[in-house]
Design an enzyme around this catalytic site. Structure first.
Site, PDB file in Angstrom:
ATOM      1  N   ARG A   1       0.818  -1.217   0.000  1.00 41.61           N
ATOM      2  CA  ARG A   1       0.000   0.000   0.000  1.00 41.61           C
ATOM      3  C   ARG A   1       0.851   1.267   0.000  1.00 41.61           C
ATOM      4  NH1 ARG A   1      -4.364  -1.880   4.522  1.00 41.61           N
ATOM      5  NH2 ARG A   1      -5.387  -3.537   3.333  1.00 41.61           N
TER       6      ARG A   1
ATOM      7  N   ARG B   1      -3.385   6.278   0.135  1.00 39.56           N
ATOM      8  CA  ARG B   1      -3.892   7.460   0.815  1.00 39.56           C
ATOM      9  C   ARG B   1      -2.875   8.181   1.691  1.00 39.56           C
ATOM     10  NH1 ARG B   1      -9.143   4.874   3.382  1.00 39.56           N
ATOM     11  NH2 ARG B   1      -7.831   3.011   3.199  1.00 39.56           N
TER      12      ARG B   1
ATOM     13  N   ARG C   1      -6.957  11.218  -7.007  1.00 42.34           N
ATOM     14  CA  ARG C   1      -8.122  10.360  -6.838  1.00 42.34           C
ATOM     15  C   ARG C   1      -9.338  11.123  -6.312  1.00 42.34           C
ATOM     16  NH1 ARG C   1      -8.683   5.505  -4.858  1.00 42.34           N
ATOM     17  NH2 ARG C   1     -10.834   6.137  -5.106  1.00 42.34           N
TER      18      ARG C   1
ATOM     19  N   ASP D   1      -6.369  -3.680  -7.291  1.00 43.59           N
ATOM     20  CA  ASP D   1      -7.072  -4.228  -6.130  1.00 43.59           C
ATOM     21  C   ASP D   1      -7.299  -5.709  -6.401  1.00 43.59           C
ATOM     22  OD1 ASP D   1      -8.803  -3.188  -3.590  1.00 43.59           O
ATOM     23  OD2 ASP D   1      -9.764  -4.915  -4.528  1.00 43.59           O
TER      24      ASP D   1
ATOM     25  N   TYR E   1     -14.577 -12.962  -0.033  1.00 44.59           N
ATOM     26  CA  TYR E   1     -15.346 -11.795  -0.459  1.00 44.59           C
ATOM     27  C   TYR E   1     -16.603 -12.214  -1.219  1.00 44.59           C
ATOM     28  CZ  TYR E   1     -11.812  -8.333   0.834  1.00 44.59           C
ATOM     29  OH  TYR E   1     -10.962  -7.523   1.536  1.00 44.59           O
TER      30      TYR E   1
END
Length: 341
Positions: A21, A25, A34, A70, A146
């Site tokens: 990551r 962010r 983004r 992702d 998921y």
């Protein structure tokens, strides 16, 4: 490339470091680019994928770039109705619970991830020759969790209920997901990535017996199918200290280790045939420079002991991903510290 050298038992020109990551962010430039773009929209825009992947390399001088994507991207590309909801994560419109659901699961065609492979082509032109490009995919178990749960979960109750109570259905689903994972990794390798990482992020929720019976055969098939491409394979999960031996035996060149177990102990558990990757606690980056320097010195010493005992190499990383509220300068400082040590 220092990362490839460490992954393959050679002597790197400097100690390789990258962070899961690292493109995300924690970077103000990422937040800016983004600001008005959805996650999945961004993952299917080759120019944007290239730019976001490059951002941490430019800022931090990491020894690897990991493709901005992702783990649900191949599911979306294949036609599964899903979205990545801010603050929640992947949400599946129609969770898989029956044999007919499994039979209806679409297959991934290479052209469906053309934006991803186009981004790889752009990155190969932009990346410095010493920086490795890592492609990745979600492992069948993590994708299955998921799809069955319909989104993130803390209990995995539906996943484990099907896994334990309906093994035929479970293995049928895992077989389809192994096919999809193989197709996605092949597309990235054919496009030119230097290494691949298989994220079995939630495997740590399983017992060793359950992992061996219900997960290992499918991850082993994924790893076997990509072995012939001769790019380093990295295998990673969270909370998997008790599964490291099993996760290594499915076939990998590098085993990722989270922060819960010392690196030299992890190396003993998996034997000396694979390199190790890890394992700074991501929260250490929030605790100040002195803490980061102390923790990295300890981790590097553990890695050095493992290598001295016969482990092929050590790649410095976090034990999981960079936390969103991490100061970008803290990440840069961590990279500088690793290279100085």
């Amino acid at each position: 490339m220092p990362l490839i050298a460490a992954a393959t038992g050679q002597t790197p020109s400097r100690r390789p470091v990258w962070f899961m990551r690292q493109a995300g962010r924690s970077l103000p430039e990422y937040r800016a680019i983004r600001a008005d773009r959805g996650m999945l929209e961004s993952c299917f825009d080759a120019e944007l994928v290239c730019e976001i992947t490059m951002q941490p390399v430019r800022r931090h001088d990491t020894d690897a770039a990991i493709l901005f994507s992702d783990i649900v991207v191949p599911l979306k590309a294949a036609g599964v109705d899903l979205d990545i909801v801010p603050g929640t994560g992947p949400v599946i419109a129609s969770p898989i619970r029956t044999a007919s659901d499994v039979a209806a699961l679409p297959r991934l065609e290479p052209e469906a991830v053309g934006a991803v492979t186009a981004a790889i082509g752009r990155l190969l032109d932009e990346l410095p020759p010493t920086v490795a490009l890592i492609g990745f995919a979600g492992a069948p178990f993590t994708l299955a969790s998921y799809l069955i749960e319909g989104g993130p979960t803390r209990t995995y109750e539906n996943t484990k209920r099907i896994m334990l109570g309906d093994p035929d259905l479970w293995h049928a689903l895992m077989g389809r997901l192994a096919d999809l994972t193989i197709a996605f990794l092949r597309a990235q390798i054919d496009a030119g990535v230097d290494a691949v990482q298989l994220f079995d992020s939630w495997a740590g929720t399983l017992s060793e017996a359950a992992y061996e019976a219900f997960v290992a055969p499918h991850s082993a098939r994924v790893m076997a199918e990509i072995e012939k491409y001769e790019v380093p394979r990295i295998h990673f999960g969270v909370g998997t200290g008790e599964l490291l031996d099993s996760m290594t035996r499915v076939g990998t060149d590098v085993i990722g280790v989270d922060w819960r177990i010392p690196l030299d102990v992890a190396a003993q558990r998996v034997g000396r045939g694979v390199a190790i990757q890890g394992n700074l606690d991501p929260t250490a980056l929030l605790a100040g420079r002195n803490v980061v320097e102390t923790e990295l010195a300890r981790i590097i010493a553990e890695g050095d002991r493992a290598v001295a005992a016969g482990t092929p190499g050590h790649i410095v990383n976090l034990g999981h991903g960079v936390l969103p509220n991490t100061d970008a300068d803290a990440v840069t400082h961590a990279v500088e510290t690793v290279h100085s040590l």
